[in-house]
Design a protein around this motif. Structure first.
Motif, mmCIF file in Angstrom:
data_model
loop_
_atom_site.group_PDB
_atom_site.id
_atom_site.type_symbol
_atom_site.label_atom_id
_atom_site.label_comp_id
_atom_site.label_asym_id
_atom_site.label_seq_id
_atom_site.Cartn_x
_atom_site.Cartn_y
_atom_site.Cartn_z
ATOM 1 N N ALA A 102 0.866 -1.181 0.000
ATOM 2 C CA ALA A 102 0.000 0.000 0.000
ATOM 3 C C ALA A 102 0.905 1.235 0.000
ATOM 4 O O ALA A 102 2.065 1.166 0.414
ATOM 5 N N VAL A 103 0.345 2.387 -0.439
ATOM 6 C CA VAL A 103 1.191 3.582 -0.541
ATOM 7 C C VAL A 103 1.744 4.010 0.835
ATOM 8 O O VAL A 103 2.923 4.360 0.973
ATOM 9 N N GLY A 104 0.922 3.934 1.884
ATOM 10 C CA GLY A 104 1.396 4.313 3.229
ATOM 11 C C GLY A 104 2.498 3.375 3.711
ATOM 12 O O GLY A 104 3.464 3.790 4.358
ATOM 13 N N GLU A 105 2.334 2.095 3.336
ATOM 14 C CA GLU A 105 3.328 1.088 3.692
ATOM 15 C C GLU A 105 4.668 1.421 3.018
ATOM 16 O O GLU A 105 5.735 1.267 3.627
ATOM 17 N N ALA A 106 4.601 1.890 1.754
ATOM 18 C CA ALA A 106 5.831 2.268 1.036
ATOM 19 C C ALA A 106 6.507 3.444 1.748
ATOM 20 O O ALA A 106 7.731 3.454 1.933
ATOM 21 N N TYR A 107 5.720 4.439 2.168
ATOM 22 C CA TYR A 107 6.274 5.562 2.946
ATOM 23 C C TYR A 107 6.978 5.021 4.190
ATOM 24 O O TYR A 107 8.092 5.420 4.519
ATOM 25 N N ASP A 108 6.291 4.119 4.899
ATOM 26 C CA ASP A 108 6.841 3.616 6.167
ATOM 27 C C ASP A 108 8.116 2.808 5.929
ATOM 28 O O ASP A 108 9.079 2.920 6.692
ATOM 29 N N LYS A 109 8.141 1.998 4.841
ATOM 30 C CA LYS A 109 9.308 1.149 4.594
ATOM 31 C C LYS A 109 10.508 1.967 4.115
ATOM 32 O O LYS A 109 11.641 1.695 4.501
ATOM 33 N N VAL A 110 10.276 2.950 3.254
ATOM 34 C CA VAL A 110 11.389 3.792 2.783
ATOM 35 C C VAL A 110 11.959 4.590 3.961
ATOM 36 O O VAL A 110 13.175 4.723 4.118
ATOM 37 N N SER A 111 11.075 5.057 4.806
ATOM 38 C CA SER A 111 11.535 5.800 5.990
ATOM 39 C C SER A 111 12.375 4.896 6.898
ATOM 40 O O SER A 111 13.407 5.309 7.444
ATOM 41 N N LYS A 112 11.946 3.645 7.009
ATOM 42 C CA LYS A 112 12.692 2.677 7.831
ATOM 43 C C LYS A 112 14.076 2.456 7.220
ATOM 44 O O LYS A 112 15.097 2.480 7.917
ATOM 45 N N TYR A 113 14.124 2.298 5.873
ATOM 46 C CA TYR A 113 15.405 2.082 5.190
ATOM 47 C C TYR A 113 16.349 3.264 5.420
ATOM 48 O O TYR A 113 17.547 3.089 5.650
ATOM 49 N N LEU A 114 15.800 4.455 5.363
ATOM 50 C CA LEU A 114 16.643 5.654 5.523
ATOM 51 C C LEU A 114 16.892 5.997 6.995
ATOM 52 O O LEU A 114 17.607 6.949 7.300
ATOM 53 N N GLY A 115 16.261 5.243 7.898
ATOM 54 C CA GLY A 115 16.442 5.491 9.331
ATOM 55 C C GLY A 115 15.815 6.790 9.796
ATOM 56 O O GLY A 115 16.308 7.471 10.702
ATOM 57 N N LEU A 116 14.665 7.150 9.172
ATOM 58 C CA LEU A 116 14.046 8.451 9.484
ATOM 59 C C LEU A 116 12.982 8.382 10.565
ATOM 60 O O LEU A 116 12.539 9.401 11.070
ATOM 61 N N TYR A 119 9.312 6.238 12.453
ATOM 62 C CA TYR A 119 8.002 5.652 12.170
ATOM 63 C C TYR A 119 6.913 6.476 12.841
ATOM 64 O O TYR A 119 7.112 6.914 13.964
ATOM 65 N N PRO A 120 5.764 6.705 12.223
ATOM 66 C CA PRO A 120 5.411 6.331 10.863
ATOM 67 C C PRO A 120 6.101 7.228 9.835
ATOM 68 O O PRO A 120 6.337 8.422 10.089
ATOM 69 N N GLY A 121 6.405 6.652 8.677
ATOM 70 C CA GLY A 121 7.230 7.349 7.694
ATOM 71 C C GLY A 121 6.518 8.491 6.986
ATOM 72 O O GLY A 121 7.156 9.464 6.581
#
Ligand code: KG4
Ligand code: ZN
Length: 342
Positions: A160-174, A176-178
């Motif tokens: 889902a689009v929100g999930e993509a925000y959350d996962k990219v944020s996790k990858y960049l260490g920014l 949660y929620p992304g």
């Protein structure tokens, strides 16, 4: 008619009392987000336990704040699908308990239909319209012919689009929620400094979405940009990601507006808080857009109580056998089945 509504579909425990569909007498929320932060995502078991801790005090608080008692309440409404099963069970169990012990009717509500209803709490929309639901769990374009009646036109094939925000944020260490973090950083990003692909599907997937490719592209391309010495600041990455995440939502909605001739659009769910999305949808020349108030954009029980009022006669009342479901069947679910066979 006053409806006491409960939503515990994901990580937020929410209760509300709504009169006649849109007069929100009280709307309260207890978020368990802090308990999930270390894991950079919702942990279902923790969410369910947090709902258990929060639900009874929140119900008491709603009655106190509205100066009402259960004698004033005409019916209960509760989200029973789709969502995290352990979480849904807490809300459904609580609603059943109140319904049974006080002999009040119980109305079961679909969480997606409730998100679709949320703009009605503060807008006069009319039917038909096209509803886009964008949240942590869903990315769906639907055609809505009446309260609670919607036909799925397109949905996500993967994340889902929100999930993509959350996962990219996790990858960049920014953090949660992304969504809110990336949205804020994107405002200070330089336009065009970095570019990610705009993933638009065609053929039978014309109105479907895919976000796992963007997520992967974001991870690989960010490494490439960093190696080549580009300005791969978090702000520039966030801006590029935001454009590639939000623009397909607009393009596909506008295409379906053209195809269907229906020129009213609503956008709801957590990602509808996004500043870029709100900007391009509300300034559209392709359709008239209705957005929920920010407090009714993310998960809340007011949308559940509001919708219940309008569909109670259509869907009828539930008994104590009411069950929960983590998913609902959609056109794309069937499409996927077809694909895996061929
Ligand atoms: O509707 P919601 O509260 O819960 C679900 O039903 O999933 O949506 C939560 C999602 C999360 O993925 C969060 O990152 C996203 O909404 N979100 C945003 C923004 N605020 C919340 N995404 C993009 N921009 C935002 N400003
Ligand atoms: Zn939701």
């Amino acid at each position: 008619m006053k409806i006491f509504a409960i939503d515990t579909s994901c990580d937020d425990t929410s209760v509300a009392i709504v009169e006649n569909g849109n007069n929100v007498l009280v709307s309260l929320l207890s978020s368990s987000i802090d308990a999930h932060k270390d894991f950079q995502g919702v942990v279902p078991e923790i969410a369910a336990r947090k709902h258990l801790e929060a639900i009874i005090p929140l119900i008491d608080k709603a009655l106190k704040e509205s100066a009402l008692t259960f004698d004033d309440i005409d019916a209960l409404a509760v989200t029973n699908r789709p969502g995290l099963l352990g979480s849904l069970l807490v809300g459904v169990g609580s609603a059943k308990g109140i319904s049974f012990s006080l002999n009040k009717p119980l109305i079961a509500i679909d969480h997606i239909a409730a998100h679709i209803y949320s703009p009605h709490l503060t807008n006069d929309i009319g039917f038909p319209y096209i509803a886009l639901v964008v949240s942590g769990g869903h990315t769906i374009i639907t055609e809505v012919s009446d309260y609670g009646d919607y036909k799925v036109i397109g949905t996500t094939l993967d994340d889902a689009v929100g999930e993509a925000y959350d996962k990219v944020s996790k990858y960049l260490g920014l953090g949660y929620p992304g969504g809110p973090v990336i949205d804020k950083l994107a405002k200070n990003g330089e336009e065009g400094a970095i570019k990610y692909p705009l993933i638009l599907l065609s053929g039978e997937d014309e109105y479907n979405f895919s976000y796992s490719g963007l997520k992967t592209a974001c991870v690989y391309a960010t490494n490439k940009y960093l190696k080549k010495g580009y300005e791969a600041t978090n702000e520039n990455i966030a801006r590029a990601f935001q454009v590639s995440a939000i623009e397909p939502l607009y393009i596909k909605t506008a295409n379906y507006v053209k195809k269907s001739g229906i020129d009213k659009v609503t956008v709801s769910g957590g990602v509808a808080c996004n500043s870029y999305l709100r900007d391009i949808f509300s300034n559209s020349n392709d359709f008239k857009c209705f957005l929920p108030a920010l407090k009714y954009t993310t998960d809340n029980a007011a949308m559940v109580g509001g919708l219940a009022y309008h569909i109670k006669d259509k869907v009828g009342y539930s008994d104590m056998y009411l069950d929960c479901a983590s998913r609902v069947l959609t056109k794309t679910y069937n499409l996927r089945k077809k694909r895996s066979v061929s």
